[in-house]
Design an enzyme around this catalytic site. Structure first.
Site, PDB file in Angstrom:
ATOM      1  N   GLY A   1      -7.665 -22.542  27.809  1.00 27.79           N
ATOM      2  CA  GLY A   1      -7.045 -21.321  28.300  1.00 27.79           C
ATOM      3  C   GLY A   1      -6.508 -20.472  27.167  1.00 27.79           C
ATOM      4  O   GLY A   1      -6.702 -20.786  25.989  1.00 27.79           O
TER       5      GLY A   1
ATOM      6  N   SER B   1      -4.372 -19.496  24.513  1.00 21.30           N
ATOM      7  CA  SER B   1      -3.344 -20.290  23.826  1.00 21.30           C
ATOM      8  C   SER B   1      -3.494 -20.220  22.314  1.00 21.30           C
ATOM      9  O   SER B   1      -4.390 -20.849  21.752  1.00 21.30           O
ATOM     10  CB  SER B   1      -3.449 -21.755  24.277  1.00 21.30           C
ATOM     11  OG  SER B   1      -4.799 -22.195  24.227  1.00 21.30           O
TER      12      SER B   1
ATOM     13  N   LYS C   1     -16.330 -17.253  24.763  1.00 21.59           N
ATOM     14  CA  LYS C   1     -15.415 -16.147  24.439  1.00 21.59           C
ATOM     15  C   LYS C   1     -15.237 -16.000  22.935  1.00 21.59           C
ATOM     16  O   LYS C   1     -14.897 -14.916  22.444  1.00 21.59           O
ATOM     17  CB  LYS C   1     -14.070 -16.326  25.149  1.00 21.59           C
ATOM     18  CG  LYS C   1     -13.367 -17.652  24.887  1.00 21.59           C
ATOM     19  CD  LYS C   1     -12.507 -17.674  23.656  1.00 21.59           C
ATOM     20  CE  LYS C   1     -11.946 -19.050  23.402  1.00 21.59           C
ATOM     21  NZ  LYS C   1     -11.138 -19.151  22.186  1.00 21.59           N
TER      22      LYS C   1
END
Length: 338
Positions: A139, A141, A194
């Site tokens: 996630g 972070s 990503k």
């Protein structure tokens, strides 16, 4: 939750930050690594200055070079090693484990040689009777923020929801919160892909383009990540969550992101080998670009941003020309899924 014993394999920036989260929650944390000076520094000075120059770790966080010692009598094992060595370390773990543990990983990448996701590698290598279903911790972070106890929300994903809930309880506290998910494919592909888009967003910054262009590459990047993920079996809704758009935002907009910084340096005309040497950390997006490009070619998935980054890194194309070339691609609907 009662006190748990957790081995964290990989004392890099994220492994170190997660060790502090678990220590704050009262768990017994053991870091394992293979660099003697780093392990000694953690144990004697309670610092890890290669990653965090001003952070002092709790004295209860210990580190070891001995994998057997790290794994002895633990309840859970967290892999936070570079993608390219995950299989090697998993084999070492499998040779030592003598009891069942919860297996987690918090790395973001795809194995270059096989194109496999990391949970698949762990499932293949570690015998089923010695592990839970693998739990993916992923996630938005930045380790630099988590280590100072800034608010962080991420995802724990597993095919076994009870394993995901265990990890949720293991990590969650007043500044660190996990949400569960059963879409392992979606969470892992989002976390890996990503990084490619972050390289592209960084390159736009390095080339001097503004927020409009960066927003475009992030948004259209999410579209192509989703297209590939769905083709691989993911739930498209996952890409709207923390491990999807959340991670893409934080990685594609921040100087904390090594992938964004690498892209910015490429945009300024720096050579990749110099960037990697100066950064001194693994830039997962570089290797993942090649893997994603190859998968997209095999499956016939339209990924123009990934293709542009691939051609710049691996075929020597000018990065500005590659990115601007996308502006002359054929017109498309925003919602096309191929």
């Amino acid at each position: 939750m009662t006190k748990q014993k957790v081995a964290i394999l990989g004392p890099g920036s994220w492994g170190t930050a997660l060790s502090q989260v678990l220590n704050d929650n009262g768990h017994d944390v053991r870091l394992w690594g293979n660099i003697p000076d780093q392990i000694e520094e953690i144990n004697t000075k309670h610092t890890n200055r290669h990653y965090f120059k001003d952070i002092v770790l709790d004295k209860n966080i210990t580190a070891t070079l001995d994998l057997g010692q790290a794994l002895s009598d633990v309840d859970a094992v967290l892999f936070v090693v570079p993608t390219k060595v995950t299989r090697l370390v998993a084999r070492q773990v499998a040779a030592i484990l003598d009891h069942k543990v919860v297996v987690m990983h918090a790395s973001k990448g795809l194995e270059p040689e096989t194109h496999e996701r990391l949970s698949t590698i762990l499932e293949e290598v570690i015998p089923a009777h010695f592990r839970s279903e693998v739990v993916v911790v992923s996630g938005p972070s930045h380790a630099e923020e988590t280590i100072v106890r800034d608010i962080t929300l991420i995802t724990a994903a597993s095919k076994d929801i009870e394993a995901a809930k265990y990890v949720q309880s293991l990590f969650s506290n007043h500044y660190f919160r996990l949400y569960t998910n059963t879409d392992v494919i979606g969470v892992e592909t989002a976390g890996a892909l990503k990084n490619i888009i972050a390289v592209g967003a960084g390159a736009l910054h390095g080339l001097g383009y503004g927020d409009n262009a960066k927003a475009a590459v992030i948004t259209r990047g999410l579209a192509e990540i989703t297209r590939l993920g769905v083709k691989l079996g993911a739930d498209p809704l996952t890409y709207s969550g923390l491990s999807g758009v959340g991670d893409l935002i934080v990685t594609g907009t921040s100087v904390h992101s090594r992938n964004w910084r690498a892209g910015a340096a490429l945009g300024r005309g720096e050579k990749l080998e110099d960037i990697e040497r100066n950064m001194g950390m693994v830039i997962e997006g570089i290797a993942t670009t090649k893997v994603a490009y190859e998968i997209a070619q095999d499956l016939g998935v339209y990924m123009p941003i990934t293709t542009a980054i691939y051609k710049s890194i691996y075929e020597g194309a000018d990065i500005k020309e590659s990115i601007l070339g996308m502006m002359s691609n054929e017109f498309r609907s925003e919602n096309e899924w191929h």
